[in-house]
Design a protein around this motif. Sequence first.
Motif: not given
Length: 470
Positions: A330-336, A142-143, A38-44
């Motif tokens: 920031g959020v952390y979402k499954l991308v693949e 995030n902080y 799995a791949s997760f990305e953290l972005f805002v």
Amino acid sequence: MSDRALTLCAEDYSLLTDLYELTMAACYVGEQLDQRPASFELFVRQLPENFGYLIAMGLAQALEYLENFRFSSAQIEALQATHIFADVPSAFWQRLAQARFTGDVWAVPEGTAVFANEPLLRVEAPLWQAQIVETYLLNTLNYQTLIATRAARLRDTAGSTAQLLEFGTRRAFSPQGSLWAARAALAAGLDATSNVLAAVQLGRQPSGTMAHSLVMAFSAIEGGEDEAFLAFHRYFPGATLLIDTYDTIAAARRLADRLKTGEMDVRSVRLDSGDLAALSQEVRSLLPNISIVASGDIDEYKIAELQRNGACIDGYGLGTRLVTGTPVNGVYKLVELDGVATMKESSSKASYPGRKQVYRCYDNNQWQSDCLTLVTEPPERGEPLLKLVVKQGERVYEPESLEAIAERTAASVARLPTQIRQIQQPSMVQPNLSPALQELTERTHRRIHPSYTERNQAGGTGAAGSKTAH
């Protein structure tokens, strides 16, 4: 288990997670999805109001967490005692007992300016591992990104020669938060921190002044302000004196007299209240060779106002407004998952699918544009921002000094256009999307919504055609 002081140590890291990370991981194990790559990305998705950029920070603590990813037998027993997991398969407990982070991590180096929808970090690991680490990664990135960005804006507004001191420990959201705030502030360009533990752990000299209570104590038993100043300088020669407990100008006049007689060697004074611009001007006329430090709910907007009003201030003590404020969400979402691109399409919370890279282009050493691409595409023109920092669970990116990160922060900000750096109504940047990423977004949407193709062929307007990722 008593709450004691609710202190945190490395052995506790794995349980510092939201319950749903563990329940989802248990579900993955039960459905035999847990080992899927799995791949997760953290972005805002959206920057805080009046922020034109963010300064990425917190990677060092994120990597330390991944290196210490373990579940002790006591932690497993504590989870079992909740009875929440009564129906999960025994394989879940085996996973936890043998837990080690075995994946890859790509990340933007600390001190790098980033914009909305650009990954700060990507985790590529077995699904159950990548899921559980979400909470801690978001917490530290995030902080610290918030504090680093505020510190960078303060430095940019105050100028390179102003002395900027981090005084936020008593206002930070927790003792742990105060340490991270001090680190992020120093890494983003502040000169020193008053937090003694942070300074000692980071190999820095702590910096501070004195409080009104010293003057008030001497006034109660031995005399007054002058006696307090003399006593303090007896033990800390040259230390900064806080001169506004009672009458700022009167205190400055008496100090000027003592300087003339050689009775004291005053190098700096602090102002903490009143009309700081007017007071600093008058104090400067009385103490022309003395550095003046201002404090008291100072932020970048206050510094800009003081500068406009001709304040004679050489440095600032920065506390509440630095270590608190509008959060970086920031959020952390499954991308693949297992080679299949995934995306979220909730209203105002859509995300882009697939593993991505950010390429930054410069023109005459000034930022020109960013392009968001898929990692499977040929490299774009420009500098790739995401670097491989962990490979198969092993760190491959050497720890950086605060000085190196601070230099990167200063350079990142200096290369941004003025309209992005301004602290009021800055220009908002979104990365350009590569054609392949646009095509994958459209294709993923069609897979999620099979009826979309039929509507499009009938002449309707599909949701993906009008939806943008925020």
